[in-house]
Design an enzyme around this catalytic site. Sequence first.
Site, mmCIF file in Angstrom:
data_model
loop_
_atom_site.group_PDB
_atom_site.id
_atom_site.type_symbol
_atom_site.label_atom_id
_atom_site.label_comp_id
_atom_site.label_asym_id
_atom_site.label_seq_id
_atom_site.Cartn_x
_atom_site.Cartn_y
_atom_site.Cartn_z
ATOM 1 N N ILE A 176 13.090 38.951 14.878
ATOM 2 C CA ILE A 176 14.214 38.244 15.471
ATOM 3 C C ILE A 176 15.330 37.979 14.448
ATOM 4 O O ILE A 176 16.485 37.787 14.815
ATOM 5 C CB ILE A 176 13.706 36.932 16.113
ATOM 6 C CG1 ILE A 176 14.641 36.438 17.191
ATOM 7 C CG2 ILE A 176 13.471 35.840 15.077
ATOM 8 C CD1 ILE A 176 14.043 35.337 18.057
ATOM 9 N N ASN A 196 3.338 38.497 3.801
ATOM 10 C CA ASN A 196 3.456 37.196 3.159
ATOM 11 C C ASN A 196 2.211 36.385 3.498
ATOM 12 O O ASN A 196 1.831 36.291 4.674
ATOM 13 C CB ASN A 196 4.716 36.472 3.655
ATOM 14 C CG ASN A 196 5.989 37.191 3.237
ATOM 15 O OD1 ASN A 196 6.059 37.778 2.170
ATOM 16 N ND2 ASN A 196 6.996 37.156 4.102
ATOM 17 N N GLY A 247 6.054 32.657 1.412
ATOM 18 C CA GLY A 247 7.041 32.851 2.460
ATOM 19 C C GLY A 247 6.475 33.001 3.852
ATOM 20 O O GLY A 247 7.217 33.287 4.794
ATOM 21 N N GLN A 248 5.154 32.820 4.019
ATOM 22 C CA GLN A 248 4.596 32.929 5.377
ATOM 23 C C GLN A 248 5.018 31.724 6.208
ATOM 24 O O GLN A 248 4.820 30.574 5.795
ATOM 25 C CB GLN A 248 3.065 33.019 5.347
ATOM 26 C CG GLN A 248 2.481 33.263 6.740
ATOM 27 C CD GLN A 248 0.967 33.483 6.737
ATOM 28 O OE1 GLN A 248 0.298 33.333 5.712
ATOM 29 N NE2 GLN A 248 0.429 33.838 7.896
ATOM 30 N N HIS A 251 0.729 39.204 10.134
ATOM 31 C CA HIS A 251 1.742 40.192 10.515
ATOM 32 C C HIS A 251 2.163 40.994 9.303
ATOM 33 O O HIS A 251 2.246 40.472 8.192
ATOM 34 C CB HIS A 251 2.952 39.527 11.176
ATOM 35 C CG HIS A 251 3.514 38.377 10.402
ATOM 36 N ND1 HIS A 251 2.934 37.131 10.416
ATOM 37 C CD2 HIS A 251 4.593 38.281 9.591
ATOM 38 C CE1 HIS A 251 3.630 36.303 9.649
ATOM 39 N NE2 HIS A 251 4.646 36.980 9.124
ATOM 40 N N HIS A 279 5.228 43.050 7.838
ATOM 41 C CA HIS A 279 6.646 43.377 7.966
ATOM 42 C C HIS A 279 6.807 44.848 7.595
ATOM 43 O O HIS A 279 6.320 45.292 6.543
ATOM 44 C CB HIS A 279 7.491 42.560 6.977
ATOM 45 C CG HIS A 279 7.505 41.091 7.207
ATOM 46 N ND1 HIS A 279 8.532 40.454 7.867
ATOM 47 C CD2 HIS A 279 6.630 40.114 6.841
ATOM 48 C CE1 HIS A 279 8.296 39.141 7.892
ATOM 49 N NE2 HIS A 279 7.149 38.923 7.282
HETATM 50 P P1 AMP Z 1 6.806 35.282 7.693
HETATM 51 O O1 AMP Z 1 7.903 34.411 7.169
HETATM 52 O O2 AMP Z 1 6.308 36.308 6.720
HETATM 53 O O3 AMP Z 1 5.682 34.463 8.288
HETATM 54 O O4 AMP Z 1 7.454 36.135 8.853
HETATM 55 C C1 AMP Z 1 7.607 35.635 10.135
HETATM 56 C C2 AMP Z 1 8.671 36.465 10.787
HETATM 57 O O5 AMP Z 1 8.585 36.281 12.172
HETATM 58 C C3 AMP Z 1 10.095 36.106 10.359
HETATM 59 O O6 AMP Z 1 10.718 37.248 9.782
HETATM 60 C C4 AMP Z 1 10.756 35.691 11.677
HETATM 61 O O7 AMP Z 1 12.105 36.107 11.757
HETATM 62 C C5 AMP Z 1 9.879 36.391 12.694
HETATM 63 N N1 AMP Z 1 9.813 35.793 14.008
HETATM 64 C C6 AMP Z 1 9.532 34.515 14.331
HETATM 65 N N2 AMP Z 1 9.506 34.340 15.657
HETATM 66 C C7 AMP Z 1 9.776 35.559 16.192
HETATM 67 C C8 AMP Z 1 9.910 36.036 17.535
HETATM 68 N N3 AMP Z 1 9.744 35.246 18.596
HETATM 69 N N4 AMP Z 1 10.204 37.345 17.718
HETATM 70 C C9 AMP Z 1 10.380 38.157 16.655
HETATM 71 N N5 AMP Z 1 10.273 37.769 15.369
HETATM 72 C C10 AMP Z 1 9.981 36.473 15.143
#
Ligand code: AMP
Length: 110
Positions: free
Chosen positions: A31, A83, A89-90, A96, A98
Site C-alpha cells: 500500500i 523485516n 522495521g517489522q 511477509h 517484501h
Molecule cells: P513491515 O514494515 O516489514 O512489517 O512491512 C509491512 C508492510 O505492509 C508495509 O510496507 C506496509 O506499507 C504494508 N501494508 C500494511 N497494510 C497493508 C495493506 N492493507 N495492503 C498492502 N500493504 C499493506
Amino acid sequence: MDPCIFCRIASGELKTDFVYADEFAVAFRDIQPQAPLHVLLIPRTHVASLAEAGDEPLLGHLLAAAARTAATLGLTDYRVVINTGPQAGQSVFHLHLHILGGRTMAWPPG
Ligand code: AMP
C-alpha cells in the site's frame, strides 16, 4: 473478526488483487510502495515473523514463490526483504517477504 490484517487479505475477507497466489501463499501490492514494483508475499497461515516460522518446507516454498512472483512481474533484478522485529522495521506481525524492484537498490539498506 480476525484482527490480523494480512490474515484478512489472505482469506479474501478484504478484497485484494493478488499478483500471485498458490495453495500456501499470496502476493499483493504494498500500500506504500518503496520501489516502482513493491509486492508483499505472505503465507496463507498465520505466522507472526521469521523468528517464529519453524516450518522449513513453508519457508522454502515462500522463497521459491518469491522468485515466481518476481518473474510474473517481469523482474529479473529485485530484492527480497524480511523485516523481523520492530527494531528491524517489522510493523505487521504476519510473516511477509517484501519483493522490491524496478530501480537501482542501495547497499547497505538503511
Ligand atoms: P513491515 O514494515 O516489514 O512489517 O512491512 C509491512 C508492510 O505492509 C508495509 O510496507 C506496509 O506499507 C504494508 N501494508 C500494511 N497494510 C497493508 C495493506 N492493507 N495492503 C498492502 N500493504 C499493506
